[in-house]
Scaffold this motif. Sequence first.
Motif, PDB file in Angstrom:
ATOM      1  N   ASP A 225      40.089  56.580  27.274  1.00 14.86           N
ATOM      2  CA  ASP A 225      40.188  57.518  28.389  1.00 14.86           C
ATOM      3  C   ASP A 225      39.110  57.224  29.435  1.00 14.86           C
ATOM      4  O   ASP A 225      37.910  57.251  29.139  1.00 14.86           O
TER       5      ASP A 225
ATOM      6  N   ASP B 272      39.792  52.203  32.255  1.00 11.77           N
ATOM      7  CA  ASP B 272      41.102  51.681  32.627  1.00 11.77           C
ATOM      8  C   ASP B 272      41.215  50.171  32.522  1.00 11.77           C
ATOM      9  O   ASP B 272      42.319  49.630  32.413  1.00 11.77           O
TER      10      ASP B 272
ATOM     11  N   LEU C  57      44.067  56.173  22.772  1.00  9.84           N
ATOM     12  CA  LEU C  57      44.046  56.642  24.152  1.00  9.84           C
ATOM     13  C   LEU C  57      42.816  57.504  24.420  1.00  9.84           C
ATOM     14  O   LEU C  57      42.268  57.492  25.530  1.00  9.84           O
ATOM     15  N   GLN C  58      42.372  58.229  23.420  1.00  9.37           N
ATOM     16  CA  GLN C  58      41.137  59.007  23.547  1.00  9.37           C
ATOM     17  C   GLN C  58      39.944  58.069  23.754  1.00  9.37           C
ATOM     18  O   GLN C  58      39.091  58.307  24.613  1.00  9.37           O
TER      19      GLN C  58
END
Length: 312
Positions: free
Chosen positions: A211, A214, A207-208
């Motif tokens: 980030d 999208d 997720l980092q």
Amino acid sequence: MPDTSIGRVTRLGRLALKCLVLITVFAAAFQPCLAQGKKRIPESWKLGTASGLFPDFTPGTLREVKKSGIEHMELNWKAELVNGTPADRLTFAKNLYRDATKAGILIWSTHIPYGKKLDISETDPEKRPAILRDVKEYIDLAMEMKVRQIVIHPSTEPIADSVRASRIQACRESLKELAAYCRSKGASLNLECLPRTCLANTSKEILQILDGIDEVGICFDSNHLLKETPEDFVKAVNKRIRTVHISDYDNVNERHWLPGKGIIDWNKVISALVEVGYKGSFMYEAVKKADNDYSFKDLKPNYESLKKAWIN
């Protein structure tokens, strides 16, 4: 004097009718809740497999794959094609699409080849353009096969802690460019979670990496997670999962066993995928080895056993 007994009967009849209407309306409103409460595998979870279990890609083999109950496939590029010419790869892609379509198999996803020559986390700015150019060729080949889910590794390994941040930054820069390229083609690029010291070895790190990017989804590989349970990973990354790799392991290293041989609690994994609303293919990535003599014919019985155990 009015006949009060008749009046009472009339009023009671009207009251009963109102009650009946209310009960009907309430039941209709409650019915979706009842349906939602049923344990049911989403219909979109078609059985799929990575092509590593195929002995070849001949029309006869593809028909046998379909006959075994497999509806979707993910193309893993073989070494001889990766090391071959662009013309060879293009001819193969066109022929595979034609033959798979005739057999009734959807090429759900393709896996970008991986290794040092295709490592999108390369930190040398002079080397990375050539890497991205080669990755884009495989994206173009996916388009030849009408594929909409493209899986890519974030890195090779080993990665020392001292260079991890710079490798993550390089990976992010590559993904931004590749995501824009895929978007222009109408395809989804999906970053695969990896084990050991590779990038994206936890839900927090993947997720980092993603980030602010999208457009890029996630390929959830159930046997790559050595620092958290597969079900916890699924819940953490949630709706970013656009495709999956299903296999089992011993939580010591990746094994790519058939589900049931390792330690994964498949009821929890399936429940987590249902909970986050995953709608894609149930794509196996079991690997045939000396001690795992798997065949694509083993997948349908295994999948049916998983579904039965979860529903019951």
